[in-house]
Structure formats: structure tokens, C-alpha cells
Design a protein around this motif. Structure first.
Motif, mmCIF file in Angstrom:
data_model
loop_
_atom_site.group_PDB
_atom_site.id
_atom_site.type_symbol
_atom_site.label_atom_id
_atom_site.label_comp_id
_atom_site.label_asym_id
_atom_site.label_seq_id
_atom_site.Cartn_x
_atom_site.Cartn_y
_atom_site.Cartn_z
ATOM 1 N N VAL A 1 46.947 31.398 -3.032
ATOM 2 C CA VAL A 1 46.000 32.059 -3.935
ATOM 3 C C VAL A 1 46.097 31.367 -5.296
ATOM 4 N N VAL A 2 45.020 30.694 -5.692
ATOM 5 C CA VAL A 2 45.005 29.905 -6.930
ATOM 6 C C VAL A 2 44.325 30.714 -8.027
ATOM 7 N N SER A 3 44.945 30.691 -9.179
ATOM 8 C CA SER A 3 44.347 31.375 -10.335
ATOM 9 C C SER A 3 44.491 30.477 -11.560
ATOM 10 N N ASN A 4 43.517 30.529 -12.441
ATOM 11 C CA ASN A 4 43.500 29.800 -13.699
ATOM 12 C C ASN A 4 43.389 30.778 -14.856
ATOM 13 N N GLY A 5 43.998 30.405 -15.981
ATOM 14 C CA GLY A 5 43.909 31.274 -17.149
ATOM 15 C C GLY A 5 44.257 30.502 -18.412
ATOM 16 N N GLY A 6 44.362 31.194 -19.449
ATOM 17 C CA GLY A 6 44.710 30.535 -20.701
ATOM 18 C C GLY A 6 44.558 31.469 -21.876
ATOM 19 N N ASN A 7 45.122 31.042 -23.012
ATOM 20 C CA ASN A 7 45.054 31.820 -24.248
ATOM 21 C C ASN A 7 44.715 30.897 -25.405
ATOM 22 N N VAL A 8 43.993 31.415 -26.342
ATOM 23 C CA VAL A 8 43.713 30.735 -27.609
ATOM 24 C C VAL A 8 43.935 31.767 -28.701
ATOM 25 N N THR B 1 52.203 31.026 -43.338
ATOM 26 C CA THR B 1 51.735 29.879 -42.559
ATOM 27 C C THR B 1 50.725 30.365 -41.528
ATOM 28 N N LEU B 2 49.781 29.502 -41.197
ATOM 29 C CA LEU B 2 48.749 29.818 -40.219
ATOM 30 C C LEU B 2 48.780 28.757 -39.132
ATOM 31 N N SER B 3 48.947 29.184 -37.878
ATOM 32 C CA SER B 3 49.078 28.258 -36.756
ATOM 33 C C SER B 3 48.049 28.563 -35.691
ATOM 34 N N LEU B 4 47.608 27.501 -34.999
ATOM 35 C CA LEU B 4 46.678 27.613 -33.875
ATOM 36 C C LEU B 4 47.422 27.238 -32.611
ATOM 37 N N ALA C 1 54.724 13.479 -39.219
ATOM 38 C CA ALA C 1 54.480 14.022 -37.885
ATOM 39 C C ALA C 1 54.131 15.502 -37.917
ATOM 40 N N ALA C 2 54.535 16.196 -38.988
ATOM 41 C CA ALA C 2 54.250 17.633 -39.075
ATOM 42 C C ALA C 2 52.761 17.918 -39.211
ATOM 43 N N TRP C 3 51.956 16.926 -39.605
ATOM 44 C CA TRP C 3 50.517 17.139 -39.727
ATOM 45 C C TRP C 3 49.809 17.061 -38.374
ATOM 46 N N LEU C 4 50.461 16.547 -37.372
ATOM 47 C CA LEU C 4 49.820 16.368 -36.071
ATOM 48 C C LEU C 4 50.134 17.551 -35.154
ATOM 49 N N PRO C 5 49.227 17.875 -34.225
ATOM 50 C CA PRO C 5 49.500 18.970 -33.294
ATOM 51 C C PRO C 5 50.571 18.576 -32.281
ATOM 52 N N GLY C 6 51.209 19.557 -31.715
ATOM 53 C CA GLY C 6 52.204 19.340 -30.673
ATOM 54 C C GLY C 6 51.647 19.744 -29.316
ATOM 55 N N LEU C 7 51.945 18.974 -28.288
ATOM 56 C CA LEU C 7 51.435 19.233 -26.943
ATOM 57 C C LEU C 7 52.614 19.223 -25.974
ATOM 58 N N ASP C 8 52.808 20.347 -25.280
ATOM 59 C CA ASP C 8 53.886 20.480 -24.302
ATOM 60 C C ASP C 8 53.276 20.744 -22.915
ATOM 61 N N ALA C 9 53.897 20.170 -21.912
ATOM 62 C CA ALA C 9 53.479 20.401 -20.528
ATOM 63 C C ALA C 9 54.628 21.056 -19.766
ATOM 64 N N ARG C 10 54.281 21.993 -18.892
ATOM 65 C CA ARG C 10 55.289 22.684 -18.094
ATOM 66 C C ARG C 10 54.795 22.768 -16.649
ATOM 67 N N LEU C 11 55.632 22.364 -15.717
ATOM 68 C CA LEU C 11 55.285 22.390 -14.292
ATOM 69 C C LEU C 11 56.466 22.973 -13.538
ATOM 70 N N SER C 12 56.195 23.952 -12.668
ATOM 71 C CA SER C 12 57.273 24.573 -11.893
ATOM 72 C C SER C 12 56.806 24.813 -10.457
ATOM 73 N N THR C 13 57.765 24.773 -9.562
ATOM 74 C CA THR C 13 57.478 25.069 -8.153
ATOM 75 C C THR C 13 58.681 25.781 -7.547
ATOM 76 N N LEU D 1 49.190 23.687 -26.510
ATOM 77 C CA LEU D 1 48.828 22.947 -27.712
ATOM 78 C C LEU D 1 49.075 23.843 -28.918
ATOM 79 N N SER D 2 49.888 23.363 -29.848
ATOM 80 C CA SER D 2 50.157 24.143 -31.056
ATOM 81 C C SER D 2 49.917 23.256 -32.283
ATOM 82 N N TRP D 3 49.365 23.853 -33.299
ATOM 83 C CA TRP D 3 49.012 23.079 -34.510
ATOM 84 C C TRP D 3 49.143 23.993 -35.721
#
Length: 432
Positions: free
Chosen positions: A289-296, A274-277, A63-75, A94-96
Motif C-alpha cells: 500500500v503506497v502513500s504520498n504526503g508532505g508538509n510545508v 528567526t523565521l524559517s521555511l 553557507a548559512a544563507w543557503l537552504p539545507g536539503l536532507d534525504a532519509r530512506l528506510s526499509t 528542505l529547510s531554509w
């Protein structure tokens, strides 16, 4: 990835059937006894479960070879000076792990080798239980044969006493002859009673080995006459080489060595970079007021100093690998000794089986001659009792020789790592 149940090496039986839960109504065969023992013994379930645990650990390592995907929702709602504002946000992360200088590969190799060790341990355990069940079964058969033999000896002693009593009553026999014959009859009766007790104990031990209460009633099937052959008589060096290639406990030890070597590689890799994405798109709604963003991004982690933790982990893993290698080498030497002893024991049992057949035949003839001479008045009661005692001893030695041959044949197969149902198929089908 999990091994078959109870063991892949025991799948040679024709027409595999599910585990039985009751003693069959028909007379119990050796195959029946082994089936019940393997099905009901907790050790078979234990080693099978342990193998499944280790198979799952391989999945964990992969399982360590596969990426991990987490979702977070708050209100939520923020109230300030009597005014409220609704806030909602959502994010995916998404972390890999892109590169780790061999950590995951070493961890998977370690888990795979431990799975191989667990599967081989399962096979070795099942073969040990197989041999123990056969030994118990053949012991019960031997004690049953001893009951028959001592019964024959008692019958002969009673016949001798009748002859001595008849000679005494007509005045041609002495009181000493009559008393000696009566003593021999009492001793034969005592031997038969003891043999019957041993047979009951042996049946209780067999029932216990098969997972039932000792008082369980059962009938044993007749086993074919033992037909020794010289198929096992090969070069001992070749037998030892085959055993070292097939013995499951040695295979388990070899897998433990490889797992320990992989642990050394893992310990070394844990001290490397180690190198992670990672990427995490986000969405946020604050008061409409809606805003979208993200990081890579890429993260490079370089351990500069860990208090010599990596150094000592590597040393510990290397020392453990040396321990496992020494245990494997010790077992390799023990395998050679096991095969040598089992081979010599089976050779002796085969020779004894042939010799005891001649011994019983000559003892039976001697007893018939001594009885005829005594009835004719030309022999003594001492000669007759001596011949009958020799016959009883010869029959018991024959029974012991048959027991030894059956047990040592199975023991040699077990020391070779080749004990399975094929050993019992010829006997079960009535073939020599």
C-alpha cells in the motif's frame, strides 16, 4: 579568498620562481638569501595556513544563507502472528532560514574581517622575516669585510715590523721600537683571527636563517659600493601618515576592530526572532500500500527569556571591541615612533657613511706619510703605529657604517610597510 603565497605585497620581484631547496652554486646575493629564508622558514607556512583556515571560515559563514536539503530512506519487515509485512519509506526535508534579523550578515562580516586580519598578519610576518634575513646577510658581508680589513692591518703591521727590524739590525733603531712594532704585529694578527671567527659564525647564522645547517658552505656575492641618496628624506609627518596607511600589522589591528564590532551585532541578533521555511515530501510503502504526503510550513522562533544570556553576550562583545580599539590605537602610536627612530637612524647612517669615506682617505694618507717618515729616519715608530691603528679603526668604522646604512634602509622600509624585493632590485642589477 585566500591570500597569495607567501604574500601579495612581495610579488614585485620580476620573474617569480618556485622556492629553492638548495643554496645556489653561484655566490649568494641578498635576493637569494631572502628567497631561501622565506621559503624554508616555518613561520611563512604557518601564517599562510592560518590565512587559508580563515578563508574557509568565510565559506562556512556564507553557507548559512543557503537552504539545507536532507534525504532519509528506510526499509524493514514487521512480523506479527507468523505473517510478515515489508515497509519502505523515503523523505526529503528542505529547510531554509528566511530571516534572522542580521545574524548571518554579522557572522559573515566577522569572518571577512578576520580573513583580512589574517592576510595582513601574514604580510607583516613575511616582512619581518624579510628584514631579519637581510640583517643576517649584511652582517655576514660586514664580517667578511672585517676579515679583509684586519688582514690589511696585519700586512701593514708586518711591514712596519720589518722596517723596525731592519733599522735595529743596522744599529739606527732601538730595541724598544722593534718590540713595539712586534707587539703591534701580534695584536693585528689576533684581530684578524678574531675577525675570521666572527665571519664563520656569521655565515653559520646566515645558513641557519635560510633553513640549512650552520656548517653549510657558501660564498657571498660582492655587493656594490653603497651609494647613499636623500630619496628617503621627506617630511616625517608624511612618512608617518604613509606608514599608518600601509603597515600590515596596523591593517590587521583595524580588521580585528571591525570583526569585534561585527561580533557585537551578531550577539544582539542572536537574541532576536528567526523565521524559517521547511518542506518535507514523503513516500511510504507498507505491505504494497503506497502513500504520498508532505508538509510545508513557516516557523517563527521568538526567544522570550534566555536568562540574560543575550545581554551578557552583547556586553562581552562590546568590551572585546573596546580592547581591540585600544590595541589599534596603541599600535598607531607605536608606528609613529618606529618610523621616527628608523628615519633618524638612517639619516645618521647616511651622514656617517659620507664621513667615514673621508676618514678612511685621510687615515690612508696619514699612514703612508708616517711610514715614509719612519723609513727615512725622521719619524718615530710610535707615530707610525698610531697612524696604522687609526687607519685600521677608520676601515672598521667604514664597514660598520655600510652595515648600518643597508640595515636601516631596510628597517625604514619595513616600518613603512613597504619592504619587498624592489628594495633589492637596483643593487641586484648593479644600478646605484
Amino acid at each position: 579568498m585566500a591570500p597569495l603565497r607567501p604574500s601579495p605585497q612581495l610579488a614585485a620581484r620580476v620573474g617569480e620562481a618556485p622556492c629553492a631547496t638548495e643554496i645556489p652554486a653561484t655566490p649568494l646575493t641578498a635576493i637569494d638569501a631572502v628567497d631561501l629564508a622565506l621559503c624554508n622558514n616555518p613561520q611563512t607556512r604557518e601564517v599562510w595556513a592560518a590565512a587559508r583556515v580563515q578563508a574557509a571560515q568565510v565559506g562556512v559563514a556564507q553557507a548559512a544563507w543557503l537552504p539545507g536539503l536532507d534525504a532519509r530512506l528506510s526499509t524493514g519487515r514487521t512480523v506479527s502472528e507468523g505473517r510478515g509485512t515489508n515497509q519502505s519509506s523515503a523523505a526529503l526535508t528542505l529547510s531554509w532560514l528566511v530571516f534572522d534579523f542580521g545574524q548571518r550578515s554579522a557572522n559573515i562580516e566577522n569572518a571577512r574581517q578576520l580573513l583580512n586580519a589574517a592576510a595582513s598578519t601574514q604580510n607583516a610576518t613575511v616582512q619581518s622575516l624579510f628584514l631579519a634575513a637581510l640583517q643576517t646577510y649584511y652582517t655576514a658581508q660586514a664580517t667578511r669585510a672585517a676579515v679583509i680589513s684586519t688582514g690589511e692591518a696585519e700586512r701593514a703591521a708586518r711591514e712596519s715590523f720589518a722596517a723596525a727590524d731592519a733599522r735595529y739590525n743596522v744599529g739606527v733603531g732601538t730595541p724598544a721600537d722593534r718590540l713595539q712594532a712586534q707587539t703591534a704585529l701580534s695584536q693585528a694578527t689576533l684581530n684578524r683571527i678574531r675577525a675570521e671567527g666572527d665571519a664563520r659564525n656569521a655565515l653559520g647564522a646566515l645558513a641557519n636563517a635560510m633553513g640549512f645547517d650552520a656548517q653549510q658552505r657558501m660564498a657571498l656575492a660582492e655587493i656594490p659600493a653603497v651609494m647613499p641618496d636623500a630619496a628617503f628624506q621627506r617630511d616625517v609627518d608624511a612618512l608617518i601618515a604613509d606608514a599608518r596607511a600601509r603597515r600590515p600589522d596596523l591593517q590587521a589591528a583595524e580588521a580585528q576592530v571591525k570583526a569585534a564590532e561585527a561580533s557585537v551585532d551578531l550577539a544582539r541578533a542572536q537574541g532576536r526572532p528567526t523565521l524559517s521555511l521547511a518542506t518535507d515530501p514523503t513516500w511510504q510503502d507498507v505491505g504494497g500500500v503506497v502513500s504520498n504526503g508532505g508538509n510545508v510550513g513557516l516557523t517563527l522562533n521568538v526567544p522570550l527569556f534566555t536568562g540574560f544570556d543575550t545581554t551578557y553576550r552583547v556586553r562581552s562583545a562590546a568590551a572585546q571591541a573596546e580592547v581591540r580599539a585600544a590595541q589599534r590605537d596603541r599600535l598607531r602610536s607605536q608606528v609613529a615612533l618606529d618610523v621616527w627612530r628608523a628615519y633618524q637612524s638612517l639619516t645618521t647612517a647616511t651622514q656617517s657613511l659620507k664621513t667615514t669615506a673621508d676618514l678612511v682617505a685621510s687615515a690612508e694618507q696619514s699612514e703612508r706619510v708616517a711610514l715614509g717618515r719612519y723609513r727615512a729616519g725622521v719619524g718615530t715608530v710610535l707615530e707610525l703605529l698610531t697612524a696604522q691603528s687609526a687607519l685600521a679603526s677608520a676601515r672598521l668604522q667604514r664597514i660598520q657604517a655600510e652595515l648600518d646604512w643597508n640595515v636601516f634602509r631596510a628597517t625604514l622600509a619595513q616600518t613603512m610597510g613597504a619592504l619587498d624585493y624592489t628594495l633589492l632590485q637596483p643593487a641586484a642589477e648593479g644600478r646605484p
